[in-house]
Design an enzyme around this catalytic site. Structure first.
Site, PDB file in Angstrom:
ATOM      1  N   ASP A  76      23.819  25.395  87.964  1.00  0.00           N
ATOM      2  CA  ASP A  76      23.481  25.873  86.637  1.00  0.00           C
ATOM      3  C   ASP A  76      24.198  24.940  85.664  1.00  0.00           C
ATOM      4  O   ASP A  76      25.104  24.189  86.060  1.00  0.00           O
ATOM      5  CB  ASP A  76      23.977  27.314  86.478  1.00  0.00           C
ATOM      6  CG  ASP A  76      23.774  27.834  85.069  1.00  0.00           C
ATOM      7  OD1 ASP A  76      22.663  27.691  84.533  1.00  0.00           O
ATOM      8  OD2 ASP A  76      24.739  28.380  84.509  1.00  0.00           O
TER       9      ASP A  76
ATOM     10  N   ASP B 242      25.075  25.975  81.876  1.00  0.00           N
ATOM     11  CA  ASP B 242      25.928  26.727  80.951  1.00  0.00           C
ATOM     12  C   ASP B 242      27.019  27.504  81.679  1.00  0.00           C
ATOM     13  O   ASP B 242      26.740  28.315  82.567  1.00  0.00           O
ATOM     14  CB  ASP B 242      25.082  27.697  80.120  1.00  0.00           C
ATOM     15  CG  ASP B 242      24.025  26.978  79.280  1.00  0.00           C
ATOM     16  OD1 ASP B 242      24.194  25.780  79.010  1.00  0.00           O
ATOM     17  OD2 ASP B 242      23.045  27.640  78.900  1.00  0.00           O
TER      18      ASP B 242
END
Length: 194
Positions: free
Chosen positions: A17, A19
């Site tokens: 991922d 963020d």
């Protein structure tokens, strides 16, 4: 150059991922375009209001390590490693732009200076960056790459995305940004499932 950490089998696909996993913000709420980089500044992009976007300190080493291991002749490594970015952001264009501008220096920890400083996006073979379920992201990865779910390892900061385990993907929770220690834990969890 290989290290003891490089030994052992690796998944065919490692996904991250963005963020709060690779950088410490939500690209769709904390950042305002346009983005820019000052000259050849490494690991720093600025938004319209001079807010800084940078990878957590161990991220560039981990990306270099995956490239090095995937390109090496380590007998038990499992072959080439596909690196993917999987982000459920509402600002996919901004996320891609940030990866294009963010420069990654050669890896000083391993003496790996292959290719010199280069944009982060060059480390990623696959980009699944758009709103939607992680299940959708991983189904698309499997369809494009042909890599079985059991050969995928996913690092993410939100536990709700553990849902990918129903597909057979190994999930590793990243509570406070990706570190070498968490990366090792994820690899160990994946290896234990093999």
């Amino acid at each position: 150059m290989s290290t003891n950490q490089d030994e052992g089998k690796y998944p065919q696909l490692v996904a991250f991922d963005l963020d709060y996993t690779l950088w410490d913000l939500w690209i769709d709420t904390h950042v305002t375009g346009p983005l820019r980089r000052d000259g050849e500044t490494v690991n720093e992009v600025l938004d319209r209001y001079n807010e800084k976007i940078s990878f957590y300190k161990d991220v560039s080493h981990i990306l270099h390590r995956l490239r090095r291991v995937g390109n090496s002749n380590i007998v038990d490594r499992g072959g080439a490693i596909t690196i993917a970015a999987c982000s459920r952001t509402y600002a996919p264009t901004l996320a891609r732009k940030c990866l294009s501008l963010l420069l990654v220096a050669p890896d000083s920890k391993s003496g790996d200076a292959i290719g010199g400083t280069r944009p982060a996006i060059e480390f990623f073979d696959e980009l699944e960056i758009y709103p939607g379920s992680k299940i959708t992201h991983f189904k698309a990865l499997k369809e494009r790459t042909g890599i079985p779910y059991s050969e995928m390892l996913f690092f993410f900061d939100e536990l709700r995305n553990r849902e990918v385990e129903q597909l057979g993907v190994t999930f590793c929770h990243v509570p406070n940004g990706l570190t070498n220690e968490i990366f090792e834990m994820g690899l160990e969890e994946w290896r234990n499932r093999q």
